[in-house]
Design a protein around this motif. Structure first.
Motif, mmCIF file in Angstrom:
data_model
loop_
_atom_site.group_PDB
_atom_site.id
_atom_site.type_symbol
_atom_site.label_atom_id
_atom_site.label_comp_id
_atom_site.label_asym_id
_atom_site.label_seq_id
_atom_site.Cartn_x
_atom_site.Cartn_y
_atom_site.Cartn_z
ATOM 1 N N LEU A 3 14.337 5.468 2.128
ATOM 2 C CA LEU A 3 13.953 4.323 1.312
ATOM 3 C C LEU A 3 12.736 3.597 1.875
ATOM 4 O O LEU A 3 11.838 3.220 1.112
ATOM 5 N N PRO A 4 12.648 3.367 3.194
ATOM 6 C CA PRO A 4 11.399 2.796 3.724
ATOM 7 C C PRO A 4 10.183 3.671 3.431
ATOM 8 O O PRO A 4 9.085 3.155 3.196
ATOM 9 N N MET A 5 10.375 4.987 3.438
ATOM 10 C CA MET A 5 9.262 5.879 3.120
ATOM 11 C C MET A 5 8.833 5.699 1.672
ATOM 12 O O MET A 5 7.639 5.686 1.360
ATOM 13 N N ILE A 6 9.806 5.543 0.781
ATOM 14 C CA ILE A 6 9.478 5.344 -0.628
ATOM 15 C C ILE A 6 8.738 4.024 -0.815
ATOM 16 O O ILE A 6 7.784 3.933 -1.597
ATOM 17 N N ARG A 7 9.174 2.996 -0.085
ATOM 18 C CA ARG A 7 8.451 1.719 -0.144
ATOM 19 C C ARG A 7 7.016 1.899 0.341
ATOM 20 O O ARG A 7 6.078 1.307 -0.209
ATOM 21 N N ALA A 8 6.850 2.717 1.377
ATOM 22 C CA ALA A 8 5.500 2.988 1.882
ATOM 23 C C ALA A 8 4.666 3.723 0.835
ATOM 24 O O ALA A 8 3.473 3.446 0.672
ATOM 25 N N PHE A 9 5.299 4.654 0.114
ATOM 26 C CA PHE A 9 4.591 5.361 -0.954
ATOM 27 C C PHE A 9 4.133 4.383 -2.035
ATOM 28 O O PHE A 9 2.992 4.439 -2.508
ATOM 29 N N LEU A 10 5.041 3.488 -2.428
ATOM 30 C CA LEU A 10 4.702 2.504 -3.461
ATOM 31 C C LEU A 10 3.586 1.581 -2.993
ATOM 32 O O LEU A 10 2.691 1.226 -3.770
ATOM 33 N N LEU A 11 3.627 1.195 -1.720
ATOM 34 C CA LEU A 11 2.568 0.348 -1.174
ATOM 35 C C LEU A 11 1.233 1.082 -1.190
ATOM 36 O O LEU A 11 0.191 0.497 -1.527
ATOM 37 N N THR A 12 1.258 2.371 -0.861
ATOM 38 C CA THR A 12 0.030 3.172 -0.880
ATOM 39 C C THR A 12 -0.567 3.229 -2.279
ATOM 40 O O THR A 12 -1.777 3.048 -2.466
ATOM 41 N N VAL A 13 0.290 3.469 -3.271
ATOM 42 C CA VAL A 13 -0.179 3.524 -4.655
ATOM 43 C C VAL A 13 -0.747 2.169 -5.078
ATOM 44 O O VAL A 13 -1.778 2.098 -5.759
ATOM 45 N N THR A 14 -0.094 1.091 -4.662
ATOM 46 C CA THR A 14 -0.568 -0.253 -5.008
ATOM 47 C C THR A 14 -1.944 -0.518 -4.406
ATOM 48 O O THR A 14 -2.835 -1.070 -5.069
ATOM 49 N N ILE A 15 -2.134 -0.112 -3.158
ATOM 50 C CA ILE A 15 -3.430 -0.304 -2.500
ATOM 51 C C ILE A 15 -4.516 0.490 -3.217
ATOM 52 O O ILE A 15 -5.622 -0.012 -3.466
ATOM 53 N N ILE A 16 -4.206 1.737 -3.572
ATOM 54 C CA ILE A 16 -5.182 2.564 -4.284
ATOM 55 C C ILE A 16 -5.535 1.934 -5.626
ATOM 56 O O ILE A 16 -6.708 1.867 -6.019
ATOM 57 N N PHE A 17 -4.515 1.455 -6.332
ATOM 58 C CA PHE A 17 -4.738 0.837 -7.638
ATOM 59 C C PHE A 17 -5.609 -0.415 -7.511
ATOM 60 O O PHE A 17 -6.554 -0.607 -8.285
ATOM 61 N N CYS A 18 -5.311 -1.259 -6.530
ATOM 62 C CA CYS A 18 -6.090 -2.486 -6.334
ATOM 63 C C CYS A 18 -7.535 -2.166 -5.957
ATOM 64 O O CYS A 18 -8.470 -2.831 -6.426
ATOM 65 N N ALA A 19 -7.718 -1.148 -5.114
ATOM 66 C CA ALA A 19 -9.073 -0.755 -4.732
ATOM 67 C C ALA A 19 -9.847 -0.249 -5.943
ATOM 68 O O ALA A 19 -11.039 -0.552 -6.115
ATOM 69 N N PHE A 20 -9.170 0.505 -6.792
ATOM 70 C CA PHE A 20 -9.810 1.037 -7.995
ATOM 71 C C PHE A 20 -10.207 -0.096 -8.942
ATOM 72 O O PHE A 20 -11.324 -0.121 -9.475
ATOM 73 N N ILE A 21 -9.306 -1.055 -9.143
ATOM 74 C CA ILE A 21 -9.600 -2.192 -10.012
ATOM 75 C C ILE A 21 -10.750 -3.016 -9.442
ATOM 76 O O ILE A 21 -11.632 -3.486 -10.177
ATOM 77 N N SER A 22 -10.771 -3.183 -8.118
ATOM 78 C CA SER A 22 -11.854 -3.938 -7.476
ATOM 79 C C SER A 22 -13.194 -3.246 -7.687
ATOM 80 O O SER A 22 -14.213 -3.900 -7.948
ATOM 81 N N LEU A 23 -13.193 -1.920 -7.577
ATOM 82 C CA LEU A 23 -14.426 -1.165 -7.788
ATOM 83 C C LEU A 23 -14.920 -1.318 -9.223
ATOM 84 O O LEU A 23 -16.117 -1.513 -9.464
#
Length: 202
Positions: A3-23
């Motif tokens: 479950l912590p790994m899944i949370r890490a996966f979700l955090l990674t996706v969120t960071i990628i999404f935010c970076a994409f929106i910022s770009l």
């Protein structure tokens, strides 16, 4: 531990999404206020930001084409999901369409990062962790589903590549990849010229 790994996966996706929106937001601002020539050349992501700004220039000129592209992309994305879902259906004990649909966006987003060649290994690890932790799918079955889905994508990609390489326009002529690249380059130069003209008027 999973479950912590899944949370890490979700955090990674969120960071990628935010970076994409910022770009995208930065590209929109640069295009709107004609700031392309004022950006320092050594700025991180300089080329990518200019590419996004140039894309917005094209989008603003032909919004109908953008709408058409969005509409076309919807069934294409459905095909991406369908490939993995039908690959899962090939195996007894598969987690089902709903389970596959819930994990595919996360798996595809993270496996698209430049970690391994075409996401090989990363994709299988993500499927095994997420399907096993969330839906109790055996790890070996999750890996088989991932490999089968990837094999289907590669197979259809090869077919599409052959069609692309042998494509001929309706008028009976031929278009080489070099000519296509030249046309794209010409559009890029035209955008830069228009940006320069807009900056001079401003």
């Amino acid at each position: 531990m999973s479950l912590p790994m899944i949370r890490a996966f979700l955090l990674t996706v969120t960071i990628i999404f935010c970076a994409f929106i910022s770009l995208i937001a930065m590209g929109l601002i640069i295009d709107r206020f004609h700031l392309a020539k004022r950006l320092p050349a050594k700025m991180p992501g300089h080329a990518a930001i200019l590419d996004v700004a140039g894309a917005f220039s094209i989008y603003a000129r032909d919004w109908k084409a953008v709408v058409a592209a969005i509409l076309i992309s919807m069934p294409l994305n459905a095909f991406i999901f369908g490939t993995a879902i039908f690959a899962a259906f090939a195996f007894v004990g598969n987690p089902g369409a709903a389970a596959m649909t819930s994990v595919i966006p996360i798996v595809n987003t993270i496996s698209s990062l430049p970690i391994s060649l075409a996401g090989i290994g990363v994709r299988e690890g993500l499927f095994s962790v997420m399907l096993n932790s969330l839906y109790g799918t055996p790890v070996d079955l999750a890996v088989l589903i991932s490999i089968a889905g990837f094999a289907l994508s590669v197979g259809w990609g090869l077919i599409g590549g052959i069609i692309y390489m042998t494509y001929k326009p309706a008028d009976g002529g031929s278009v080489s990849i070099g000519e296509m690249e030249a046309q794209v380059g010409a559009v890029g130069h035209q955008i830069e010229a228009d940006e320069d003209a807009s900056s001079d008027r401003a």
